[in-house]
Design a protein around this motif. Structure first.
Motif, PDB file in Angstrom:
ATOM      1  N   ASP A   1      -8.773   7.041   0.439  1.00  0.00           N
ATOM      2  CA  ASP A   1      -9.580   5.829   0.622  1.00  0.00           C
ATOM      3  C   ASP A   1     -10.001   5.619   2.077  1.00  0.00           C
ATOM      4  OD1 ASP A   1      -7.010   5.127   1.465  1.00  0.00           O
ATOM      5  OD2 ASP A   1      -6.977   3.182   0.451  1.00  0.00           O
TER       6      ASP A   1
ATOM      7  N   LEU B   1      -8.713  -4.092  -5.187  1.00  0.00           N
ATOM      8  CA  LEU B   1      -7.344  -4.597  -5.263  1.00  0.00           C
ATOM      9  C   LEU B   1      -6.757  -4.277  -6.633  1.00  0.00           C
ATOM     10  CD1 LEU B   1      -7.421  -8.149  -3.596  1.00  0.00           C
ATOM     11  CD2 LEU B   1      -6.888  -5.937  -2.564  1.00  0.00           C
TER      12      LEU B   1
ATOM     13  N   GLN C   1      -1.058 -14.296  -5.209  1.00  0.00           N
ATOM     14  CA  GLN C   1       0.071 -13.541  -4.636  1.00  0.00           C
ATOM     15  C   GLN C   1       0.818 -14.389  -3.598  1.00  0.00           C
ATOM     16  OE1 GLN C   1      -1.093  -9.651  -3.140  1.00  0.00           O
ATOM     17  NE2 GLN C   1      -2.109  -9.103  -5.045  1.00  0.00           N
TER      18      GLN C   1
ATOM     19  N   ARG D   1      -2.354 -10.630  -0.837  1.00  0.00           N
ATOM     20  CA  ARG D   1      -3.777 -10.382  -0.623  1.00  0.00           C
ATOM     21  C   ARG D   1      -4.661 -11.301  -1.463  1.00  0.00           C
ATOM     22  NH1 ARG D   1      -2.973  -4.567   1.092  1.00  0.00           N
ATOM     23  NH2 ARG D   1      -4.981  -3.705   1.614  1.00  0.00           N
TER      24      ARG D   1
ATOM     25  N   TYR E   1      -7.938   1.872  -9.347  1.00  0.00           N
ATOM     26  CA  TYR E   1      -8.231   0.757  -8.423  1.00  0.00           C
ATOM     27  C   TYR E   1      -8.205   1.257  -6.982  1.00  0.00           C
ATOM     28  CZ  TYR E   1      -7.031  -2.233 -12.415  1.00  0.00           C
ATOM     29  OH  TYR E   1      -6.987  -2.836 -13.644  1.00  0.00           O
TER      30      TYR E   1
ATOM     31  N   ARG F   1       1.205   4.107  -2.849  1.00  0.00           N
ATOM     32  CA  ARG F   1       0.954   5.532  -2.547  1.00  0.00           C
ATOM     33  C   ARG F   1       2.149   6.402  -2.953  1.00  0.00           C
ATOM     34  NH1 ARG F   1      -2.262   3.158   1.245  1.00  0.00           N
ATOM     35  NH2 ARG F   1      -0.573   2.735   2.683  1.00  0.00           N
TER      36      ARG F   1
ATOM     37  N   GLY G   1       0.837  -1.206   0.000  1.00  0.00           N
ATOM     38  CA  GLY G   1       0.000   0.000   0.000  1.00  0.00           C
ATOM     39  C   GLY G   1       0.871   1.255   0.000  1.00  0.00           C
TER      40      GLY G   1
HETATM   41  P1  AMP Z   1      -3.246  -0.679   2.161  1.00  0.00           P
HETATM   42  O1  AMP Z   1      -2.420   0.515   2.476  1.00  0.00           O
HETATM   43  O2  AMP Z   1      -2.533  -1.953   2.457  1.00  0.00           O
HETATM   44  O3  AMP Z   1      -4.608  -0.613   2.811  1.00  0.00           O
HETATM   45  O4  AMP Z   1      -3.496  -0.676   0.587  1.00  0.00           O
HETATM   46  C1  AMP Z   1      -4.140   0.410  -0.045  1.00  0.00           C
HETATM   47  C2  AMP Z   1      -4.615  -0.006  -1.426  1.00  0.00           C
HETATM   48  O5  AMP Z   1      -3.483  -0.393  -2.211  1.00  0.00           O
HETATM   49  C3  AMP Z   1      -5.559  -1.195  -1.483  1.00  0.00           C
HETATM   50  O6  AMP Z   1      -6.918  -0.820  -1.265  1.00  0.00           O
HETATM   51  C4  AMP Z   1      -5.312  -1.696  -2.895  1.00  0.00           C
HETATM   52  O7  AMP Z   1      -5.957  -0.862  -3.850  1.00  0.00           O
HETATM   53  C5  AMP Z   1      -3.811  -1.490  -3.056  1.00  0.00           C
HETATM   54  N1  AMP Z   1      -3.033  -2.667  -2.613  1.00  0.00           N
HETATM   55  C6  AMP Z   1      -2.119  -2.704  -1.594  1.00  0.00           C
HETATM   56  N2  AMP Z   1      -1.578  -3.916  -1.483  1.00  0.00           N
HETATM   57  C7  AMP Z   1      -2.161  -4.690  -2.434  1.00  0.00           C
HETATM   58  C8  AMP Z   1      -2.021  -6.058  -2.816  1.00  0.00           C
HETATM   59  N3  AMP Z   1      -1.186  -6.895  -2.170  1.00  0.00           N
HETATM   60  N4  AMP Z   1      -2.778  -6.490  -3.855  1.00  0.00           N
HETATM   61  C9  AMP Z   1      -3.610  -5.669  -4.518  1.00  0.00           C
HETATM   62  N5  AMP Z   1      -3.810  -4.381  -4.200  1.00  0.00           N
HETATM   63  C10 AMP Z   1      -3.072  -3.879  -3.170  1.00  0.00           C
END
Ligand code: AMP
Length: 196
Positions: free
Chosen positions: A137, A59, A93, A89, A53, A37, A33
């Motif tokens: 988000d 995802l 993966q 996730r 996305y 970012r 994530g």
């Molecule tokens: P997080 O900070 O882990 O909540 O991730 C934020 C966003 O990044 C998620 O809602 C996805 O859109 C994307 N993301 C992060 N890690 C993954 C992953 N392993 N697979 C797919 N999308 C991811």
């Protein structure tokens, strides 16, 4: 090497706990994530590909995510291992991570620790975090609920992969942050003993 996978729905505290564990075990946190970012902020080609996305709380496709993770690990091997936060996730993966660790480092996942938190607690935590996190988000309840749904429909299944390897442990992710860290450390230390 100690390769910890921190698992759990959005808002379960993976990132917070990863920071403590990173200090304790000297194992860098790899948060997909955060990597996404960074790419969004710097408007890289990857950032442009994944923005839609992420804005929706969906995802990012496996191929893109796994390539980014693999590239990150190619930046240099961490001598003590890693804390994977938010990856894997999906089952695909999880299979990819096994392969990557084996091929790059002749290593494997040591243990997967899942933080269990009730959905309504997650929504409240994320809305609260949204007031200061600067994450788009985290502010919209619909997007937050979609992220939680993505977790239950796609991510929760990954448990099967690690259970089959005897590497799945769940802990309660609600309560005092220090106590949760202690529980995590106990699980990780036990897994390290088993591995030896
Ligand atoms: P997080 O900070 O882990 O909540 O991730 C934020 C966003 O990044 C998620 O809602 C996805 O859109 C994307 N993301 C992060 N890690 C993954 C992953 N392993 N697979 C797919 N999308 C991811």
């Amino acid at each position: 090497m100690l390769n910890i996978v921190l698992f759990g729905p959005p808002g379960s505290g993976k990132g917070t706990q990863a920071k403590f564990l990173e200090q304790k075990y000297q194992t860098p946190q790899i948060s997909t994530g955060d990597l996404f970012r960074y790419n969004l902020k710097n408007e890289t080609d990857l950032g442009k590909k994944v923005r839609a996305y992420m804005d929706k709380g969906s995802l990012v496709p496996d191929e893109i995510t796994t390539q980014m993770l693999s590239d990150e690990l190619d930046k240099g091997k961490s001598p003590n291992g890693y804390i994977f936060d938010g990856y894997p996730r999906t089952t695909s993966q999880a299979v990819a991570l096994d392969k990557i660790l084996a091929e790059k480092f002749n290593e494997e996942v040591t243990v997967t620790v899942a933080l269990v938190v009730d959905d309504e607690v997650l929504v409240q935590r994320l809305l609260e975090r949204g007031k200061t996190s600067g994450r788009s988000d985290d502010v919209n309840e619909e997007v937050i609920r979609h992220r939680i749904t993505e977790y239950y429909t796609k991510t929760a299944k990954v448990a099967k992969h690690y259970k089959a390897q005897g590497k799945w442990v769940e802990i309660n992710g609600v309560g005092d942050i220090d106590e949760i860290t202690e529980k995590l450390i106990a699980v990780i230390n036990e897994a390290m003993i088993k591995e030896d």
